[in-house]
Design a protein around this motif. Structure first.
Motif, short mmCIF file in Angstrom:
data_model
loop_
_atom_site.label_atom_id
_atom_site.label_comp_id
_atom_site.label_asym_id
_atom_site.label_seq_id
_atom_site.Cartn_x
_atom_site.Cartn_y
_atom_site.Cartn_z
N CYS A 169 11.43 45.16 46.18
CA CYS A 169 12.84 44.86 47.09
C CYS A 169 12.56 43.59 47.88
O CYS A 169 13.24 43.37 48.66
CB CYS A 169 13.11 46.11 47.74
SG CYS A 169 12.28 46.24 49.14
N CYS A 174 6.71 48.76 49.19
CA CYS A 174 7.04 49.31 50.40
C CYS A 174 7.16 51.04 49.99
O CYS A 174 7.30 51.12 49.10
CB CYS A 174 8.41 49.10 50.93
SG CYS A 174 9.93 49.39 50.19
N CYS A 199 10.11 52.00 48.06
CA CYS A 199 10.35 51.73 46.43
C CYS A 199 9.22 52.56 45.90
O CYS A 199 9.67 53.00 44.70
CB CYS A 199 10.17 50.28 46.40
SG CYS A 199 11.53 49.36 47.04
N CYS A 211 7.22 43.39 49.36
CA CYS A 211 7.39 44.42 48.41
C CYS A 211 7.69 43.72 47.14
O CYS A 211 8.61 43.08 46.67
CB CYS A 211 8.37 45.44 48.83
SG CYS A 211 8.64 46.72 47.51
ZN LIG Z 1 10.61 47.82 48.50
#
Ligand SMILES: [Zn+2]
Length: 233
Positions: free
Chosen positions: A154, A186, A189, A151
């Motif tokens: 994150c 992801c 997020c 991601c």
């Molecule tokens: Zn993420």
């Protein structure tokens, strides 16, 4: 909690006039100190278990002699590379600023974005249709590969079939489908960013599996934070 990675700007490091005055040994020590400070609580302070490190401890951590560390620390301090708190604790001004900025961004994000940024200023007819994986599977794969399958926000590892493609500049704010405006993200997020920008559709999904969590970020938030149930959404 600090990220497992450290924000580092090579051009800033190399151009920093204070660092340039220091010897290669002092710069090496500073990098070791930054790594310790990154994992410290509070982040950015040279502490371990809440206590400032002595020169002897710094030497042990950096694998250098006390004499070397004493002289490198004096060099760094003379050049103004680090600052000291009132109690003498060494800290990185930049790292502390980053921590403060992150906290402010997080607070703004939870309130629906920075109040000064007007969202959706680009008229609907001038917006591009959001990129979908089916538009260009090879492009989607390149974006995924560019983020090493993690991601963008994150750094969590992604499953290809259950990842989203996120626009760095949102389509409703004039963002394009150019590859440099697209990142792999992801569902969590992407959902949080969608909420922050006031977007609630889910046509960014590239995965095939239905993911109710990603489609209803509000519901997910309520589930994760039972105390927020009573608050207005
Ligand atoms: Zn993420």
């Amino acid at each position: 909690m600090s990220a497992p990675w450290l924000k580092f700007y090579p051009s800033d490091w190399r151009a920093d006039p204070a660092l340039r005055m220091c010897s290669i040994g002092a710069r090496g020590l500073w990098m070791e100190m930054l790594c310790v400070m990154h994992e410290a609580t509070p982040r950015g302070s040279l502490v371990v278990n809440g206590r400032a490190l002595s020169t002897r401890q710094i030497a042990a951590l950096a694998g250098a002699s006390v004499d070397e560390v004493t002289s490198y620390l004096a060099e760094l301090e003379d050049a103004g590379v680090f600052s000291r708190a009132d109690d003498g604790t060494i800290f990185s001004r930049r790292m502390q600023r980053d921590v403060e900025k992150e906290a402010a961004d997080k607070a703004n994000g939870s309130k629906g974005g920075h109040p000064d940024i007007r969202r959706g200023t680009v008229p609907k007819e001038e917006r591009v249709r959001r990129f979908r994986r089916s538009d260009a599977p090879a492009k989607a794969q390149r974006i995924f590969d560019r983020s090493n399958g993690c991601c963008h926000w994150c750094a969590k590892p992604l499953e290809y079939d259950n990842h989203h493609i996120d626009h760095l500049i949102a389509v409703r704010d004039g963002g394009s489908n150019d590859e440099d405006n697209l990142v792999a993200a992801c569902p969590d997020c992407n959902g949080e960013r969608a909420m922050a920008s006031g977007r609630n559709d889910t046509d960014l999904r590239v995965g095939m599996r239905a993911d109710p969590k990603a489609q209803k970020p509000e519901a997910r938030d309520q589930k994760d934070n039972p105390e927020s149930k009573s608050s207005t959404t």
